[in-house]
Each structure stands twice: as structure tokens, then as C-alpha cells.
Design a protein around this motif. Structure first.
Motif, PDB file in Angstrom:
ATOM      1  N   ARG A 197       0.979  -1.382   0.003  1.00 47.26           N
ATOM      2  CA  ARG A 197       0.157   0.076   0.086  1.00 47.26           C
ATOM      3  C   ARG A 197       1.049   0.973   0.029  1.00 47.26           C
ATOM      4  NH1 ARG A 197      -5.155  -0.474   3.965  1.00 47.26           N
ATOM      5  NH2 ARG A 197      -5.628   1.504   2.935  1.00 47.26           N
TER       6      ARG A 197
ATOM      7  N   ARG B 119      -7.333   0.147  -2.043  1.00 41.93           N
ATOM      8  CA  ARG B 119      -7.669   0.218  -0.520  1.00 41.93           C
ATOM      9  C   ARG B 119      -8.427  -0.804  -0.142  1.00 41.93           C
ATOM     10  NH1 ARG B 119      -7.397   6.389  -1.283  1.00 41.93           N
ATOM     11  NH2 ARG B 119      -5.220   6.615  -1.429  1.00 41.93           N
TER      12      ARG B 119
ATOM     13  N   PHE C 207      -7.032  -4.335  -0.269  1.00 38.15           N
ATOM     14  CA  PHE C 207      -6.070  -4.653   1.003  1.00 38.15           C
ATOM     15  C   PHE C 207      -6.979  -4.785   2.132  1.00 38.15           C
ATOM     16  CE2 PHE C 207      -2.447  -2.845  -1.817  1.00 38.15           C
ATOM     17  CZ  PHE C 207      -1.973  -3.938  -1.901  1.00 38.15           C
TER      18      PHE C 207
END
Lengths: 502, 149
Positions: free
Chosen positions: A66, A165, A168
Motif C-alpha cells: 500500500r 485500498r 487491501f
């Protein structure tokens, strides 16, 4: 009175032994179970720690990816704004690190198909994103900054980033969920471990308490037995004295009985013999009368009267006489035995070899007459005993050996003596007619004899010998085979005072 | 020298047969003295100590004593006869019994018995012993006669 408790003690001892062994086995088994449980639980914990570390590694890798994506984005935006090549370098570095970072996550989560799918999607999104980014950066390279900015405004990068995002986040949540599951599993296995431990502990405590109680009871029993033994030991002397007193009382009783019986039997025997003699005298007078009557007046003499006076009466008297004489000898034998039992023994050192020589000398006449070889094996051990009694025993045995020689061979008699442990053993061996095994104990009984009854005797000698041997604290036995000679063995204490108290 | 002055033989013997045999042999030995026969100790002692014709009050005697009696032991009788202060202390006692036990014999001599004769089962020996007793009797008769004379 004593044997039953001893048996019971044996039985309980065996039971207690078995019980203790069972207890120990159970104890060891529970210890082994606890050990196995501990090893197993330890394995579980190790595995769990591995998974926790793995989860964190995955999280770290995800965070790393990330950060790289964000860094790349930040660097790209900086480059877009400033066209500074430093930003471009940063962007390239971040993008270069992203691929291996994603590979790392893929390796870590290779076992999880959902994560694999997410990573594939991420790769797709990232591929599109990179393509777009590369395009904008290429525009800036070409100094078409305005175009790049326009493209930037148009692009759907924000949405794409959000999707990344979310993916993740989902991955992280997944890992967290897995971790929680594993935690729960660990807790249950820990609970199992504690349960096993508790069971093993309870078993151990139970076994320990049971063993302890058993050992305590056994020890108490043992103590009680020891006390009783001690008590018995203390009273043993008294008991022995008491028993000895009982025994000597019984012995005295028997001797008195023998004495009275023989004495009282003798009294009527005196009458029988006396009046038989009177009868004999009377018979001879009657026989004389018959003789004279036959001479002077044969008519008055009947056949019956003649037979009665000449044959029947003398024959009857003869039988009465021999029977009473025999009875007298038997009674005298009993008297002699009873008297022997009452005689006070006086122990003194005895030279056995000299004594045998003396016995041989007193029997010299018979030895010469029958051509007997009487040898005395020297040396002989010292002996302290009653001289009269031992002499009677030895002379009786040697006399028997001569008396019961084998008619077909020269008689050989050997006297031997040796010390064997706490005993002196005297042996008189002959090659005489021998005694059948069935008669070995019988010959020592009063009035009992064995073999051909061709020798005079009443069956008293060996009974007397045995009574004397007992009085001297010894025993006598015989080893013999019919027709093969006999060995009489007298076993005595080396010193009479050792054993004689009463 | 009347009849009552001669030695009376007091025979204490419970066995009638023995008594008869003893008497026969005494007679055969030529002894013609009176024989008083008792079969138990009590009457015998009563005669010895209290009877007017008994030896305590009248004349010499010889006691033939058997040791086995129904009512009392012969040795007890012997002890009574030979006791200190007994009127018949000097009367000779011949113990005649079947016992040839040394201890018993010694005890009798200790108590003061004069002769101890074992009754042998062999009758010839018995007869001989009694005849010897007869000799003994004729010997002890002498001082009594002298004493009276």
C-alpha cells in the motif's frame, strides 16, 4: 496356633505388593499422559505462534504494498506538478518495488485462494493504473505538461486507488479473521491440555494417597507383627521352660507308669512261677506214685492217669515256665529302660578309640570263636558324654554286628568316628546279614526284631541303644540292605553339657 | 521257754499267693515258729503296737514286710516300726518285695530295715532266699533264748 496368621500375613503381603505395583503403574501412565499432552500442547502453541507471525508478515507485506502504491502516486503527482526528475526517480523506485512486494504477498498467502484472487485483481487494477501513470509521465517527458494535467484530471485514478485500498482492507480483515479462528482453536487445545493435566494430577494424587495409605497400613501391620514377635521372643524362654517342665513331667509320668506296670506285673508272676514249681514238685510225687502203682497194682493205673502224670502235666508246666520266664525278661527290660531314664548322667571326656578297644576285649571270646575282624579307625574325635551310657551303646552295637554276621563270609566290623560340624558321628559298619529297608525303624522299637529269628534275644538291645542315644542328646539310625551288611550311625553332641539342662 | 516266748513271725503281705509260698518255704526250711499273716498295713500295725499277744506287749518277733500294700506304703510301716520311741524298734524287719530298685532298697536300709530280700520270679532263688531267711531266724532266736534264761 502360629501358622494361620503367618499365612494371612503372606497373603496380605502379596495383595499389598500387587496393589502398590498397580498404583505405581497408574501413576506412571498418568505422568506419561501429562507429558504427551504437554508436548502436544506445545506443538499447538508453536504452530499458532507461527500463524500469528505469518498473519503479521502478511499485514506488513500488505502495508508495504500500500505504501509503495501511495508513494508512487505521491511521486507521480509531484512530478506532474514540478516536473522535477527527483520525483520521477522516486516514482520509478516505488513502482519497481511494487511488483516484488505483491509477489511476496502472493507467496505468503499461497494457501488462501481468496487472497490469490484478490491479488490477481489487484495486479489487473495496478496494471491499468501503471499504464495510465506511465502515460501521464510520458506526456511530461514530452513537455506536454498541459496534456498530462488534463489527462490527470480525466483519469479515474481516485476510484482505482479506492478499489485497491478496499481490496487491501479485505485482505487484512481476512487475515485477522483467520488469526481469530486460530486463536479459538489454540484456546480449545489449551483447555484440552489443562483438562488432561488436571485428570493426570488428580490420578496422581489419588494414587499417591492410596499408596501412602496402603504403605502406612502395611507398616502399621508390620509394626504390630514386630511387637508380637518381640513379645513372643520375650516369653519364649518362659515358654521353653514351661514346655520343658511339661515334657519332663510327662517323661516322669511314663517312667513311673513303666515302673509301676512292670512292678505290679511282676507280683502275680512270682505266684505263677512259685506255684508252677509247687505243681512240678507235686507232679513228680504223683509220677512216683504212678510208677509204684504200676509195679504193685497195674490194674488201678488208667492210661489217662499215666499220660497226665508223665506227659501232659510236665508239658503244661514246661510251657508255663518258659512263658513266664519270657514275660519276666520282658518286664525286666521295661524296668531297665525306665530305670535308665532316671539315671543321672555325668558327662566326662571319653576316649572313643580306647572304649572301642575295651568293647572288643570284652567280646574277644566271640571274636576269636567266629573269626571276626574288628578294626578301629584311628584317630577318633574327642567327646564329652556319659561314659556308662556310651559304653553300653557301643558294646551293644558291636555285639549285634558279631551276632548278626553273614553265615557265608568272614565277618568284618569297622568302627569309625568323625567330627562333622557341631556333631560327632560314630559309625559301626559290618558286612553281616543286613536289614531290609522296611525294618529300619522297626528294629529300634522295643520287643521288635528283624530277619531270621535264629539268634536268641528279646528285641531289647536296640530299643535300649536308642533310648540311651536320645538321653545323650543324640540320634541313631541305620543304613543297610538285606544281605549286604549294615552301618549303624550314632550322632552325638561333642559335649553333653552343651545340650543337657534338665 | 513256753510257746508264747518263741519268736512270732509277723508277715505283712497283701498277696495271698506270696504269703502261702513264703510260709511253705519257711516250713520247708524247718522253721516251726508261729506265723501271723496280715494282708493290710492298718491291722498289722494295730497288732504290732496294741494287741496283747503282739510284740509291743509280749515277746520277741520278726517282721516280714511287703512294700506294696493296699492301704499304706510298706516304707511308712517300716518308718513307724523303727521310729524313735517305738516299742518294737528293735524287732528285726525283713523287707520282702518284688522291687529290686536300688533307691528303694537304700531307703529301706536308711529307715532301719535289717534285711532286704527281692522276690525273684525264679522260684528256686526265691525258695533259697527264704531258706536263708530261716537260717537268719535261727540265729536271732539265740539271744532271745539267752535273754529269757
Amino acid at each position: 496356633m502360629l501358622p494361620p496368621p503367618a499365612l494371612r500375613a503372606d497373603a496380605t503381603q502379596g495383595q499389598i505388593g500387587r496393589f502398590l505395583i498397580t498404583c505405581m503403574a497408574v501413576g506412571f501412565l498418568s505422568l506419561i499422559a501429562a507429558g504427551i499432552a504437554a508436548v502436544w500442547a506445545n506443538g499447538q502453541i508453536e504452530e499458532h505462534s507461527g500463524w500469528v507471525a505469518h498473519s503479521y508478515q502478511v499485514e506488513v507485506a500488505i502495508a508495504d504494498a500500500r505504501i509503495r502504491i501511495e508513494q508512487a502516486e505521491t511521486a507521480r503527482r509531484g512530478y506532474l506538478l514540478t516536473a522535477d526528475p527527483v520525483y520521477e526517480g522516486n516514482y520509478r523506485a516505488a513502482m519497481a518495488g511494487l511488483g516484488p512486494s505483491l509477489d511476496h504477498i502472493a507467496t505468503l498467502t499461497a494457501d488462501n485462494s481468496r487472497e490469490g484472487m484478490r491479488i490477481a485483481r489487484l495486479r489487473a487494477i495496478l496494471g491499468a493504473l501503471q499504464h495510465q501513470r506511465d502515460a501521464t509521465i510520458a506526456l511530461i517527458h514530452g513537455a506536454r505538461r498541459d496534456l498530462a494535467l488534463a489527462a490527470f484530471e480525466r483519469e479515474s485514478g481516485g476510484q482505482r486507488l479506492n478499489a485497491i485500498r478496499e481490496t487491501f482492507d479485505a485482505m487484512r480483515a481476512d487475515e485477522r479473521g483467520l488469526l481469530r479462528q486460530r486463536d479459538a482453536k489454540l484456546q480449545s487445545s489449551t483447555a484440552t491440555f489443562y483438562l488432561i493435566l488436571v485428570i493426570a494430577g488428580v490420578l496422581l494424587v489419588f494414587v499417591a494417597v492410596a499408596s501412602l495409605l496402603t504403605v502406612l497400613r502395611y507398616t502399621r501391620d508390620l509394626g504390630a507383627s514386630r511387637d508380637r514377635l518381640g513379645e513372643l521372643n520375650e516369653t519364649l524362654e518362659d515358654q521353653v521352660t514351661e514346655r520343658t517342665a511339661d515334657l519332663s513331667r510327662a517323661n516322669e509320668e511314663i517312667q513311673r507308669f513303666a515302673y509301676i506296670v512292670s512292678h505290679d506285673l511282676r507280683s502275680p508272676l512270682v505266684n505263677v512261677m512259685g506255684f508252677t514249681a509247687e505243681l512240678e514238685a507235686a507232679t513228680s510225687a504223683v509220677a512216683e506214685l504212678i510208677d509204684r502203682a504200676e509195679e504193685t497194682a497195674p490194674a488201678i493205673v488208667t492210661e489217662e492217669a499215666r499220660d497226665a502224670a508223665r506227659t501232659d502235666l510236665p508239658e503244661a508246666i514246661g510251657f508255663i515256665r518258659t512263658s513266664t520266664q519270657k514275660m519276666d525278661r520282658l518286664i525286666n527290660a521295661i524296668l531297665k529302660l525306665s530305670r535308665e531314664g532316671r539315671r543321672v548322667l555325668s558327662p566326662e571326656p571319653v576316649d572313643l578309640a580306647a572304649m572301642f578297644e575295651g568293647v572288643g576285649a570284652s567280646l574277644q571270646h566271640q571274636i576269636d570263636e567266629y573269626g571276626v575282624t574288628f578294626s578301629i579307625a584311628q584317630p577318633m574325635p574327642p567327646l564329652v558324654t556319659d561314659r556308662v551310657a556310651i559304653e553300653q551303646i557301643l558294646s551293644n552295637l558291636v555285639e549285634n554286628a558279631i551276632k548278626y554276621r553273614h553265615p557265608d563270609r568272614t565277618s568284618n566290623i569297622t568302627a569309625r568316628a568323625r567330627r562333622e560340624g557341631p556333631r560327632v558321628i560314630i559309625e559301626i559298619e559290618d558286612n553281616g546279614r543286613g536289614i531290609a529297608a522296611s525294618d529300619h525303624s522297626r528294629i529300634f522299637d522295643l520287643f521288635r526284631r528283624s530277619g531270621n529269628q535264629d539268634q536268641p534275644g528279646e528285641g531289647i538291645g536296640l530299643a535300649h541303644v536308642r533310648a540311651l542315644a536320645y538321653r545323650l542328646g543324640g540320634i541313631i539310625d541305620v543304613e543297610s540292605e538285606l544281605g549286604r551288611g549294615a552301618t549303624f550311625r550314632l550322632t552325638l553332641p561333642p559335649s553333653l553339657s552343651d545340650t543337657q539342662d534338665a | 521257754m513256753n510257746d508264747h516266748q518263741s519268736v512270732t513271725i509277723v508277715m505283712i503281705e497283701d498277696d495271698e499267693g506270696h504269703a502261702r509260698l513264703i510260709e511253705k518255704n519257711i516250713r520247708r526250711a524247718g522253721i516251726l515258729n508261729d506265723i501271723k499273716h496280715f494282708t493290710d498295713g492298718t491291722t498289722a500295725l494295730d497288732y504290732l503296737f496294741n494287741h496283747k499277744e503282739g510284740p509291743a506287749l509280749n515277746g520277741p518277733a520278726l517282721i516280714l514286710l511287703d512294700l506294696n500294700l493296699p492301704d499304706m506304703s510298706g516304707t511308712d510301716i517300716l518308718a513307724r516300726i523303727k521310729a524313735e520311741g517305738s516299742p518294737v524298734k528293735r524287732t528285726p524287719v525283713v523287707v520282702l518285695t518284688t522291687t529290686d530298685d536300688k533307691v528303694e532298697i537304700q531307703r529301706c536300709y536308711d529307715l532301719g530295715c535289717n534285711v532286704y530280700i527281692t522276690k525273684p520270679v525264679n522260684y528256686e532263688n526265691f525258695a533259697q532266699a527264704i531258706r536263708q531267711l530261716g537260717l537268719f531266724l535261727s540265729v536271732i532266736q539265740v539271744p532271745e533264748i539267752e535273754g529269757d534264761a
